[in-house]
Design a protein around this motif. Sequence first.
Motif, PDB file in Angstrom:
ATOM      1  N   UNK A 189       7.138 -42.441  17.651  1.00 48.45           N
ATOM      2  CA  UNK A 189       6.197 -41.444  17.977  1.00 48.45           C
ATOM      3  C   UNK A 189       6.473 -40.264  17.118  1.00 48.45           C
ATOM      4  N   UNK A 190       7.683 -40.070  16.781  1.00 53.42           N
ATOM      5  CA  UNK A 190       7.996 -38.853  15.904  1.00 53.42           C
ATOM      6  C   UNK A 190       7.755 -39.236  14.398  1.00 53.42           C
ATOM      7  N   UNK A 191       7.272 -40.256  14.153  1.00 59.93           N
ATOM      8  CA  UNK A 191       6.850 -40.596  12.607  1.00 59.93           C
ATOM      9  C   UNK A 191       5.122 -40.322  12.826  1.00 59.93           C
ATOM     10  N   UNK A 192       4.845 -41.228  13.632  1.00 52.09           N
ATOM     11  CA  UNK A 192       3.260 -41.803  13.829  1.00 52.09           C
ATOM     12  C   UNK A 192       2.764 -40.773  14.306  1.00 52.09           C
ATOM     13  N   UNK A 193       2.910 -39.955  15.285  1.00 52.40           N
ATOM     14  CA  UNK A 193       2.258 -38.855  15.855  1.00 52.40           C
ATOM     15  C   UNK A 193       2.827 -37.322  15.489  1.00 52.40           C
ATOM     16  N   UNK A 194       3.578 -37.273  14.585  1.00 54.06           N
ATOM     17  CA  UNK A 194       4.142 -35.996  14.066  1.00 54.06           C
ATOM     18  C   UNK A 194       3.359 -34.954  13.932  1.00 54.06           C
ATOM     19  N   UNK A 195       1.983 -35.221  13.398  1.00 51.40           N
ATOM     20  CA  UNK A 195       0.959 -34.255  13.267  1.00 51.40           C
ATOM     21  C   UNK A 195       0.610 -33.666  14.393  1.00 51.40           C
ATOM     22  N   UNK A 196       0.425 -34.370  15.491  1.00 45.89           N
ATOM     23  CA  UNK A 196       0.002 -33.842  16.845  1.00 45.89           C
ATOM     24  C   UNK A 196       1.150 -32.877  17.430  1.00 45.89           C
ATOM     25  N   UNK A 197       2.690 -33.290  17.050  1.00 42.35           N
ATOM     26  CA  UNK A 197       3.722 -32.666  17.681  1.00 42.35           C
ATOM     27  C   UNK A 197       3.673 -31.205  16.688  1.00 42.35           C
ATOM     28  N   UNK A 198       3.312 -31.066  15.657  1.00 44.87           N
ATOM     29  CA  UNK A 198       3.726 -29.773  14.793  1.00 44.87           C
ATOM     30  C   UNK A 198       2.546 -29.009  15.469  1.00 44.87           C
ATOM     31  N   UNK A 199       1.290 -29.446  15.635  1.00 46.22           N
ATOM     32  CA  UNK A 199       0.503 -28.500  16.066  1.00 46.22           C
ATOM     33  C   UNK A 199       0.723 -28.036  17.642  1.00 46.22           C
ATOM     34  N   UNK A 200       1.073 -28.888  18.370  1.00 40.91           N
ATOM     35  CA  UNK A 200       1.346 -28.450  19.689  1.00 40.91           C
ATOM     36  C   UNK A 200       2.565 -27.492  19.725  1.00 40.91           C
TER      37      UNK A 200
END
Length: 248
Positions: free
Chosen positions: A181-192
């Motif tokens: 998830x820390x690769x595939x959804x990193x964009x979501x994580x950086x936004x949040x």
Amino acid sequence: MSDDDLLKLFRIRRPSSGGRKAAPGPDIEGKILDAAEFVFGHFGFRGATTALIAKKASIAKPHIYYYFEDKEDLYRAILERAMNMWARDIENLDLTTNIVEILTNYIHRKVDFSRDHPDLSRIYANEIISGAQYIGTFIEKVSTPLLLNKMRLVDEWAAQGMVRPISAPDLFFCIWAMTQAYADFSSQMTIMKKKRVLEEADYDSAKATIVQLVLGGLGLNGKEHSVTAAQSRGASKPAGRRPPTSSR
């Protein structure tokens, strides 16, 4: 949008047009694979072109066809690159020593992969979502046998009372899902998290959290649990189960 516009958008430098084209060398294939990892990761299989990959690698386009038949062949090589890395991690997972150390190190390596190869992780995820057309045979013939062996040893841990009873394939699936998830959804994580990119502290926090969840779920709670090779061989083998679809 033209190839030139895409190159400018993602800061891909065009190779120098002056002078004579260099012949393929021992490092060219690696440069092609690195460039393809980036281009396929950002544009997908359909959006990627061998022209973009050549420009990202700063090589002449014909050099790609010296090593690979076409874009599809190169794409398959990138997928196998990811699978080979994950297969090595699984193969080197020595489940006959300290359980806490084994799982902690494995989780750390998986998070490190997401940090260091986010494009490769996303390429693999998109391929699986699309039905594993290009990598299904590799998963079936290489990855699944490796994972089945590790699953058997996890079942032996449970049979010996060393961990709580657990579905071994789902244990690995959960580890993969959490770490990738820390690769595939990193964009979501950086936004949040209101950040431009994930930082080293974010990856360290991810490692600690995932380790805590996995060890806690297994009833280990950070305690030292070791298993000898003799114990592993002496435990009864579990009943057969359906093989998993992937090994990472």
